[in-house]
Design an enzyme around this catalytic site. Structure first.
Site, PDB file in Angstrom:
ATOM      1  N   ASP A   1       0.876  -1.167   0.000  1.00 53.30           N
ATOM      2  CA  ASP A   1       0.000   0.000   0.000  1.00 53.30           C
ATOM      3  C   ASP A   1       0.916   1.220   0.000  1.00 53.30           C
ATOM      4  OD1 ASP A   1      -1.605   2.158   0.749  1.00 53.30           O
ATOM      5  OD2 ASP A   1      -1.893   1.451   2.807  1.00 53.30           O
TER       6      ASP A   1
ATOM      7  N   GLU B   1      -3.578   4.268  -2.593  1.00 56.59           N
ATOM      8  CA  GLU B   1      -4.032   3.891  -1.250  1.00 56.59           C
ATOM      9  C   GLU B   1      -5.527   4.111  -1.063  1.00 56.59           C
ATOM     10  OE1 GLU B   1      -2.505   6.074   2.356  1.00 56.59           O
ATOM     11  OE2 GLU B   1      -2.524   4.051   3.200  1.00 56.59           O
ATOM     12  N   GLU B   2      -6.001   5.251  -1.495  1.00 52.51           N
ATOM     13  CA  GLU B   2      -7.422   5.549  -1.315  1.00 52.51           C
ATOM     14  C   GLU B   2      -8.291   4.546  -2.070  1.00 52.51           C
ATOM     15  OE1 GLU B   2      -5.173   7.871  -2.196  1.00 52.51           O
ATOM     16  OE2 GLU B   2      -5.247   9.486  -0.694  1.00 52.51           O
TER      17      GLU B   2
HETATM   18  N1  AR6 Z   1      -0.988  -1.124  -8.972  1.00 47.34           N
HETATM   19  C1  AR6 Z   1       0.273  -0.820  -9.380  1.00 47.34           C
HETATM   20  N2  AR6 Z   1       0.729   0.434  -9.500  1.00 47.34           N
HETATM   21  C2  AR6 Z   1      -0.088   1.453  -9.196  1.00 47.34           C
HETATM   22  C3  AR6 Z   1      -1.422   1.217  -8.761  1.00 47.34           C
HETATM   23  C4  AR6 Z   1      -1.854  -0.132  -8.645  1.00 47.34           C
HETATM   24  N3  AR6 Z   1      -3.081  -0.447  -8.250  1.00 47.34           N
HETATM   25  N4  AR6 Z   1      -1.994   2.412  -8.547  1.00 47.34           N
HETATM   26  C5  AR6 Z   1      -1.072   3.343  -8.827  1.00 47.34           C
HETATM   27  N5  AR6 Z   1       0.080   2.787  -9.229  1.00 47.34           N
HETATM   28  P1  AR6 Z   1       0.472   6.975  -5.541  1.00 47.34           P
HETATM   29  P2  AR6 Z   1       2.652   7.815  -3.738  1.00 47.34           P
HETATM   30  C6  AR6 Z   1       1.335   3.468  -9.619  1.00 47.34           C
HETATM   31  O1  AR6 Z   1       0.511   8.335  -6.123  1.00 47.34           O
HETATM   32  O2  AR6 Z   1       3.365   8.644  -4.750  1.00 47.34           O
HETATM   33  C7  AR6 Z   1      -2.011   8.809  -1.328  1.00 47.34           C
HETATM   34  O3  AR6 Z   1      -2.784   9.939  -1.051  1.00 47.34           O
HETATM   35  C8  AR6 Z   1       1.140   4.698 -10.484  1.00 47.34           C
HETATM   36  O4  AR6 Z   1       2.242   4.769 -11.366  1.00 47.34           O
HETATM   37  O5  AR6 Z   1      -0.805   6.485  -4.987  1.00 47.34           O
HETATM   38  O6  AR6 Z   1       3.452   6.953  -2.797  1.00 47.34           O
HETATM   39  C9  AR6 Z   1      -1.429   8.236  -0.051  1.00 47.34           C
HETATM   40  O7  AR6 Z   1      -2.354   8.291   1.008  1.00 47.34           O
HETATM   41  C10 AR6 Z   1       1.180   5.816  -9.460  1.00 47.34           C
HETATM   42  O8  AR6 Z   1       1.546   7.059 -10.025  1.00 47.34           O
HETATM   43  O9  AR6 Z   1       1.603   6.803  -4.378  1.00 47.34           O
HETATM   44  C11 AR6 Z   1      -0.272   9.142   0.173  1.00 47.34           C
HETATM   45  O10 AR6 Z   1      -0.656  10.347   0.792  1.00 47.34           O
HETATM   46  C12 AR6 Z   1       2.243   5.326  -8.519  1.00 47.34           C
HETATM   47  O11 AR6 Z   1       1.981   3.916  -8.435  1.00 47.34           O
HETATM   48  C13 AR6 Z   1       0.221   9.415  -1.234  1.00 47.34           C
HETATM   49  O12 AR6 Z   1      -0.901   9.194  -2.083  1.00 47.34           O
HETATM   50  C14 AR6 Z   1       2.222   5.952  -7.160  1.00 47.34           C
HETATM   51  O13 AR6 Z   1       0.924   5.910  -6.610  1.00 47.34           O
HETATM   52  C15 AR6 Z   1       1.300   8.458  -1.643  1.00 47.34           C
HETATM   53  O14 AR6 Z   1       1.780   8.818  -2.896  1.00 47.34           O
END
Ligand code: AR6
Length: 538
Positions: free
Chosen positions: A302, A320-321
């Site tokens: 996650d 995550e959401e």
């Molecule tokens: N499976 C594989 N890859 C994925 C998936 C999935 N289901 N969904 C997204 N990606 P992000 P962060 C890829 O932005 O940067 C939330 O608000 C996709 O390339 O969710 O760590 C949390 O609560 C996406 O751009 O993660 C935190 O506050 C990338 O993974 C914050 O976002 C990153 O997904 C975390 O941000």
């Protein structure tokens, strides 16, 4: 082995389990009540549950203190009420809630008034615009009608069953304490029903001085979940939640879920520059088209916020959401998990998936019921492990490539990935980790760096890695090429750590790319001896 038409590269996914079948991989440690594992239901004497019917609640006594969740039904929960003379006196809040939820709630206005009747302080601030829009404009009339006629009365009943369903206190999973909590899916549904009605005491304040200021929000409207109207994705998130309630009130799920906080003190963390582990000593699978939540039986990462759930009850709609609304049982972690420190992670085992979805971010849409066929482990948990690790948000690559930041992310990932591994063993640990562009979306990180850091953390924890590039074929191929290069030159975790640190010192990280730099350094490096323990990915 490799079909060039497939979306994946590296070894087949089955090598991530350690066997041909995903369900052949070893189970995680079973649920067993102890001083650091609170089990809120009755565990049979043989310790085994099948997941087919809800276990009975464990008996116990309410604890109204700073170590436990303050429960809405506690006799200590009081609320100021004004009488007809304008005098204020304290009333038992649960009686107010029981009273409000026992009356018919026919539409979104009734629902808003119900919630406000025991949250009177928010009369002027909570407008429920999103909720009104959902039920009065967004859903079909029959859908709304069905919700108020059939589902909502059952959600109210479920919420009111709290004193019966949860009898022993829920400990808070506080910072730097390795503790676990296990709850039945039925108990979780009841807690979520209470969050839906915003009944949790002391959880509505957003002030920095509030008692729960180091915890995520949990009452559904504290972070304005019922207010947002600007984005359809928020209404779609609400649809997922309503669907979850429709499912659990129709048929009570029979499994259990455990939540384990894991922290490792500084002296227990790997000394990265000295690590001798070969980077490519474990298999790698890289896929551009599938998603993490579909990687059965693996440890599914996650991409968390340090306040678990991130914007799930607010505006957020990224990895995550989305995961939390399609598997709402994950949300109950937000009730008791204090903000994660850099050396901590949370593992959630057993959550069920209820919804399908399409899109992402503002295009996110609920796409109907999902029947989760994941089998149960011997403790009655679905064999689904979700690992919450929070990357740091970066506004500058200079910060992201600093030694401190690199070390922080490595430690964070390793603390999570090494959950339940045998520290004495040199053998691969199963199952592997399913991850992807951690920290590279909302948090603005760099995929070439984050994928390597996670590979290093996996190698150190001895777990295979499955990496999902979310549609990016180029990144998939780059990762596999880099892995093969590291394997050919038998590069260790420690060496790579030093190369990356050197990159950030020698190069302008704002314009240089990491992979070409590493390629050049590794090829010119001294490690050209044939690798005895490594394997090639493709
Ligand atoms: N499976 C594989 N890859 C994925 C998936 C999935 N289901 N969904 C997204 N990606 P992000 P962060 C890829 O932005 O940067 C939330 O608000 C996709 O390339 O969710 O760590 C949390 O609560 C996406 O751009 O993660 C935190 O506050 C990338 O993974 C914050 O976002 C990153 O997904 C975390 O941000």
């Amino acid at each position: 082995e490799m079909d060039s038409g497939a979306s994946w590269r590296g070894v087949p996914l089955s090598e991530m389990y350690g066997s041909q079948s995903p369900w052949g991989s070893p189970e995680f440690s079973l649920v067993s009540p102890s001083f650091n594992h609170a089990v809120l239901y009755h565990v049979p004497s043989d310790g085994c549950l099948a997941g087919d019917k809800p276990p009975k609640p464990q008996t116990g006594h309410d604890k109204w203190d700073s170590e436990h969740v303050r429960m809405p039904c506690s006799s200590h929960s009081l609320y100021p009420v004004e009488d007809s003379n304008g005098d204020s006196h304290l009333k038992k809040r649960w009686e107010m809630i029981e009273n409000a939820l026992s009356k018919p709630i026919r539409n979104s206005q009734d629902l808003a008034n119900t919630i406000l009747s025991y949250n009177t302080k928010f009369r002027n601030t909570w407008k429920f615009r999103g909720l009104h829009k959902l039920f009065n404009e967004y859903l079909e009339e029959e859908e709304s009608q069905y919700f108020f006629d059939v589902t909502l009365p059952e959600i109210a009943k479920l919420a009111l069953a709290l004193p019966k369903l949860i009898q022993s206190p829920i400990p808070l999973l506080k910072k730097q304490k390795n503790r676990s909590v296990s709850l039945s899916q039925q108990q979780i549904a009841c807690l979520l029903a209470n969050a839906f009605f915003c009944t949790f005491p002391r959880r509505n304040s957003t002030k920095p001085t509030s008692e729960y200021n180091s915890y995520p929000f949990f009452n559904f409207n504290t972070y304005r979940f019922y207010e947002a109207t600007d984005s359809d994705s928020n209404l779609e998130k609400l649809k997922c939640i309503c669907h979850y309630f429709r499912r659990v009130v129709t048929k009570v799920p029979g499994g259990v879920v455990s939540f384990s906080r894991r922290g490792v003190p500084a002296r227990g963390l790997p000394h990265w520059p000295n690590s001798q582990r070969a980077l490519a000593s474990l298999p790698l699978h890289v896929d551009a088209s599938r998603t993490i939540e579909d990687a059965d039986a693996l440890i599914q990462v996650d991409f968390a916020n340090k306040y678990l759930g991130g914007g799930v009850l607010g505006h957020g709609c990224v990895q995550e959401e989305i995961r939390f609304v399609i598997c709402p049982e994950l949300m109950v972690s937000m009730l008791f998990t204090e903000v994660l420190s850099p050396n901590e992670a949370l593992m959630i085992i057993g959550a069920e998936r209820y919804s399908n979805y399409t899109g992402y971010g503002h295009t996110f849409r609920w796409a109907g019921d999902c029947v989760d066929l994941t089998p149960f482990d011997s403790s009655g948990r679905r064999r689904c492990a979700v690992l919450a690790i929070d990357a740091l948000p970066y506004s500058s690559v200079i910060r992201e490539f600093s030694r401190d930041a690199i070390t922080r992310e490595l430690n964070k990932a390793w603390v999570g990935f090494s959950f339940d591994t045998d520290p004495q063993s040199e053998r691969p640990q199963y199952p592997g980790v399913a991850t992807g562009n951690w920290g590279c979306g909302a948090f603005g990180g760099t995929t070439q760096l984050k994928s390597l850091l996670q590979l290093m953390a996996c190698a150190q924890a001895r777990r295979p890695m499955a990496y999902f590039t979310f549609g990016d074929n180029q990144l998939r191929d780059e990762i596999v090429d880099m892995y093969n290069l590291l394997a050919r030159h038998n590069v260790t975790v420690g060496q790579l750590y030093k190369y990356i640190v050197k990159f950030s010192q020698d190069k302008d990280v704002a314009v240089s790319r990491l992979h070409p730099y590493l390629e050049q350094v590794v090829k010119s490096g001294a490690n050209t001896s044939p690798p005895p323990t490594t394997r090639s990915a493709a």
